[in-house]
Motif scaffolding. Structure first.
Motif, PDB file in Angstrom:
ATOM      1  N   GLY A   1       0.665  -1.199  -0.179  1.00  0.00           N
ATOM      2  CA  GLY A   1       0.115  -0.068   0.023  1.00  0.00           C
ATOM      3  C   GLY A   1       0.753   1.465   0.081  1.00  0.00           C
ATOM      4  O   GLY A   1       0.233   2.338  -0.301  1.00  0.00           O
ATOM      5  N   VAL A   2       2.235   0.921   0.294  1.00  0.00           N
ATOM      6  CA  VAL A   2       2.964   2.316   0.148  1.00  0.00           C
ATOM      7  C   VAL A   2       4.137   1.927  -0.766  1.00  0.00           C
ATOM      8  O   VAL A   2       5.042   1.310  -0.321  1.00  0.00           O
ATOM      9  CB  VAL A   2       3.432   2.708   1.656  1.00  0.00           C
ATOM     10  N   ASP A   3       3.918   2.379  -2.171  1.00  0.00           N
ATOM     11  CA  ASP A   3       4.933   1.713  -3.174  1.00  0.00           C
ATOM     12  C   ASP A   3       6.388   1.891  -3.027  1.00  0.00           C
ATOM     13  O   ASP A   3       7.221   1.298  -3.067  1.00  0.00           O
ATOM     14  CB  ASP A   3       4.467   2.428  -4.386  1.00  0.00           C
ATOM     15  N   PHE A   4       6.716   3.268  -2.350  1.00  0.00           N
ATOM     16  CA  PHE A   4       8.239   3.545  -2.095  1.00  0.00           C
ATOM     17  C   PHE A   4       8.878   2.743  -1.243  1.00  0.00           C
ATOM     18  O   PHE A   4       9.891   2.256  -1.147  1.00  0.00           O
ATOM     19  CB  PHE A   4       8.488   4.983  -2.052  1.00  0.00           C
ATOM     20  N   LEU A   5       8.122   2.134  -0.164  1.00  0.00           N
ATOM     21  CA  LEU A   5       8.469   1.238   0.881  1.00  0.00           C
ATOM     22  C   LEU A   5       8.314  -0.005   0.326  1.00  0.00           C
ATOM     23  O   LEU A   5       9.330  -0.812   0.731  1.00  0.00           O
ATOM     24  CB  LEU A   5       7.591   1.219   2.294  1.00  0.00           C
TER      25      LEU A   5
END
Lengths: 345, 285
Positions: B252-256
Motif C-alpha cells: 500500500g506504500v509503493d516507495f516502501l
C-alpha cells in the motif's frame, strides 16, 4: 581440510565385588522406603479425590502418566485426561490455554523435561500470565540412577528465578496428599516435585498431628544442638539421622520446609535466631541455587549469623548407578548426613 | 480528526477495503509516533486483519472478554502495531491512545502483552508459543461445549520452531475443528528470506500432511482472504484448519514496497508523512 573429531578417553569404572553389587533401581521403582510404611500413588489418588469436588480440574501428561501416578486419574476420569504425547512444549502451552478458558490443569512429566526442555513455555505462557497451571514433576534431584538425562539436580535453581511461581518439594505421602487440594485452590502457577510410586509415610510417624500447609515450614522435631532446615525427602534423612545422633547425646531439631518459594522466612529466622545451634540445610538438589542459598540469604540479610553448613548434591553431573550407592557417594544418605553433622560439631 | 472508538466500531457497511486502509493508516501513525515499528509486517497483514475482525470474528467491541467471543491469538508479538490498529478500528481500544504507542506507561507496548491491552488474548513474542496455547484454548472451548473459534496468527518464520509442529500434531490428535491458524507468509525473517532458512518445502504441504485442512491464498486480495476464512470455518473436515497468506511487506506504500525489504524496515523521520500521503492517494472510495 582435515579436522579430527573430538576423541574421548574412557576411564575404567569401579569394579564392585559381585556380593556388594546393587542393580540400578528401575525408573518405575519407588524411593527405598527405608523402614517406613508406604502409600501407593498418593498423588494420583489425591487428585481423583480433589477432582470429584472441583470439576475444573483436568490432567495432562506427555507420555509419562504411568510414571507420574497420573494414570490413576486418567483411568478414573478418562474424559478429563489429555494424553499429549511426547511433546513437552505443547504440554505446557496447551495447559496454559486450558487455564485461560477457566480450567485448573495438572500437567505432569519428569522434572528434567519441565525445567530444561519446556522452560520458555512455562515462563511465558504460564507464569508470566499468572495462570493456575499445576506442574507436578517426578524424579526430582537424585531420585533415579539413570544419570544426568533423568536427574533434575538443578530444577529448583531454574524455577526459583521465576517471579510469583510457587515451588513445593514434598517429603512424603502425607505432604503429597495435603499438597494436592491446596495447590489446586491456589490461584497461581505451581511447580511441585513429585515422589511417586510407593511413597513412604514419614512425617506423621515423627509428629502425629502433622499436616502440610502451603507456604509454611514446620518443626517436626525439637533439638538443642543442631537445627536442620530441610526439604523433600531430605527431611526423612534428617529425621533418621537425628535418631542416630540422639543416641550419642546430640540433639538435632528438624524444620521441614516443603515450600521453597515463597520461603517461610519468618519461621526460619525465628528458629535460626534462637542461637546456640549449628544450622544445616539439607536438600535433594545441587548446592547451586536451591534451599541452602535461599536460607543463607535470608539469614544474612536479617543479621542472623549462626554457624552454617549445607548438605546438598555437588556441582557436578552425577553418575549413573544404584540409588543407595549414589546417595551415599554424594552425601545425601542417612549415614552420610550423620557423618557430616558429626564432623561439623 | 480522530474518530471516537464507539463510532469507529459501529459504522455499518464500511467496506473491508476501507477498513484495511484505516488499519494501514493507524499503523503508519503509530510508527510515526515512535519513529520506528514493524510497519512492513503491519501493512502486509492489514487485509487479513480487516477480514478477520470485520467479517470472520464473532466479537463484541464493548466487551472484549465476552465469553462466547471467537479468540484471536497474536503469536507474533512484534505485529502488535498491526493488532492495535485493528483493535482501534474495531472500537476495542480508543483511537486517542494511538499517540502513546510504545511509550512508558502505554497500554500498547512494542511487543504484545496480554496483561496490558484489552483484546490482546495472549502474550506472544517468544515465537512458537501461540499455536500451542491456542490448542489448549480450543480444547477448553470444546470442554465447555462452546461454538467459539480460536484463531492464531503466526508467521512463516515461526513455522521453523519445533513447538509449532508439536502443537500442529496435537491439534489433529484432538480433532480441533474450532482452531484456525493464519500464517503470514511474507518470506521475510530477521536474517533474510524464510524460504532460504527452513521453508524450502511448501508450507501448505507440511500442514496438510499433518492432517490440517490447508489453503494458500493471496493475503492482499481481500476477496480471496474472505473466501478462505469462510471456507476454513465451514469446511467439512474433522480437524484444524490453516490458511497460508502470501503477503507483500509494506503493501500500500509503493516507495516502501520497492525498498530493499528487511524484517525491520527502515523509515527515515521525514518519510512517515510521505508514506501517509502515498496511502491517502490510494484511499478506497
Amino acid at each position: 581440510m582435515t579436522v579430527d573429531s573430538i576423541t574421548r578417553k574412557y576411564e575404567p569404572r569401579r569394579v564392585i565385588p559381585k556380593a556388594e553389587r546393587q542393580a540400578t533401581s528401575a525408573m518405575i521403582a519407588s524411593l527405598d522406603a527405608e523402614g517406613y510404611d508406604t502409600v501407593p500413588a498418593p498423588f494420583g489418588h489425591a487428585l481423583v479425590e480433589e477432582a470429584r469436588r472441583n470439576d475444573r480440574i483436568v490432567g495432562l501428561s506427555a507420555d509419562l502418566s504411568k510414571y507420574t501416578d497420573l494414570h490413576i486419574f486418567a483411568n478414573e476420569m478418562p474424559d478429563r485426561f489429555y494424553q499429549m504425547g511426547m511433546a513437552e512444549q505443547v504440554l505446557f502451552s496447551a495447559a496454559a490455554g486450558l487455564a485461560r478458558e477457566g480450567f485448573v490443569p495438572f500437567a505432569t512429566t519428569y522434572a528434567v523435561f519441565a525445567s530444561r526442555r519446556a522452560y520458555d513455555f512455562i515462563a511465558m505462557a504460564i507464569v508470566e500470565e499468572m495462570l493456575p497451571v499445576k506442574m507436578v514433576c517426578a524424579l526430582p534431584g537424585l531420585s533415579t540412577g539413570y544419570g544426568p538425562s533423568h536427574q533434575a539436580t538443578e530444577d529448583l535453581a531454574i524455577f526459583r528465578g521465576l517471579p510469583h511461581l510457587t515451588i513445593v518439594d514434598p517429603c512424603d505421602a502425607c505432604d503429597v496428599q495435603g499438597m494436592v487440594p491446596q495447590i489446586a485452590a491456589d490461584p497461581g502457577p505451581v511447580y511441585a516435585r513429585l515422589p511417586r510410586g510407593k511413597v513412604p509415610s514419614v512425617l506423621t510417624r515423627h509428629k502425629p498431628d502433622y499436616k502440610f500447609e502451603l507456604g509454611k515450614a514446620q518443626m517436626i522435631r525439637e533439638g538443642t544442638d543442631v537445627l536442620v532446615v530441610s526439604t523433600g525427602f531430605m527431611t526423612m534423612r534428617a529425621l533418621d539421622a537425628a535418631e542416630i545422633l540422639a543416641k550419642d547425646g546430640i540433639e538435632v531439631a528438624v524444620l521441614h520446609t516443603p515450600t521453597i518459594k515463597p520461603l517461610d522466612t519468618d519461621t526460619i529466622l525465628a528458629e535460626a535466631g534462637k542461637g546456640g545451634r549449628l544450622v544445616v540445610t539439607a536438600e535433594n538438589h545441587t548446592i547451586m541455587g536451591g534451599l541452602g542459598e535461599a536460607v543463607a540469604r535470608t539469614l544474612m540479610c536479617a543479621g542472623v549469623t549462626p554457624a552454617f553448613r549445607n548438605i546438598a548434591l555437588p556441582d557436578k553431573f552425577l553418575e549413573a548407578g544404584a540409588l543407595p550407592t549414589l546417595h551415599d557417594m554424594y552425601g545425601i544418605s542417612r549415614d552420610r548426613v550423620v557423618e557430616q553433622i558429626r564432623g561439623w560439631l | 480528526m480522530a474518530t471516537s472508538p464507539q463510532q469507529a466500531g459501529a459504522i455499518p457497511n464500511m467496506s473491508l477495503e476501507l477498513r484495511a486502509w484505516n488499519i494501514r493508516r493507524k499503523a503508519l501513525r503509530m510508527g510515526e509516533v515512535q519513529g520506528q515499528g514493524y510497519i512492513g509486517q503491519a501493512l502486509g497483514i492489514a487485509d487479513v486483519l480487516a477480514a478477520s475482525y470485520f467479517h470472520a470474528l464473532n466479537h463484541r467491541p464493548d466487551d472484549p472478554e465476552w465469553e462466547d467471543r471467537d479468540r484471536f491469538c497474536l503469536s507474533i508479538g512484534h505485529y502488535a502495531i498491526a493488532l492495535y490498529a485493528v483493535l482501534m478500528e474495531a472500537g476495542i481500544l480508543p483511537e486517542e491512545e494511538l499517540e502513546t504507542y510504545g511509550m512508558d506507561d502505554s497500554r500498547m507496548p512494542m511487543s504484545g502483552m496480554a496483561s496490558y491491552t484489552p483484546g490482546m488474548e495472549i502474550t506472544g513474542g517468544s515465537l512458537g508459543h501461540g499455536l500451542g496455547i491456542a490448542v489448549g484454548m480450543a480444547m477448553g472451548l470444546k470442554r465447555k461445549q462452546s461454538d467459539a473459534f480460536v484463531y492464531n496468527l503466526m508467521s512463516d518464520g515461526e513455522c521453523g520452531e519445533g513447538s509449532t509442529w508439536e502443537a500442529a500434531a496435537s491439534a489433529v490428535q484432538w480433532k480441533l475443528d474450532n482452531l484456525i491458524c493464519l500464517v503470514d507468509f511474507n518470506d521475510q525473517q530477521a536474517d533474510g528470506k524464510t524460504t532460504a532458512a527452513l521453508a524450502r518445502v511448501p508450507e501448505e504441504g507440511k500442514w496438510a500432511a499433518f492432517g490440517w485442512h490447508a489453503q494458500r491464498v493471496d493475503g492482499n486480495d481481500l476477496e480471496a482472504v474472505v473466501a478462505a476464512l469462510d471456507t476454513a470455518r465451514n469446511a467439512d473436515h474433522e480437524g484444524p484448519r490453516v490458511i497460508i497468506f502470501d503477503t507483500t511487506m509494506c503493501k500500500g506504500v509503493d516507495f516502501l514496497e520497492d525498498r530493499e525489504i528487511t524484517h525491520f524496515v527502515r523509515v527515515e523521520p521525514d518519510e512517515w508523512q510521505k508514506a501517509l500521503d502515498v496511502l491517502e492517494e490510494g484511499k478506497p472510495q
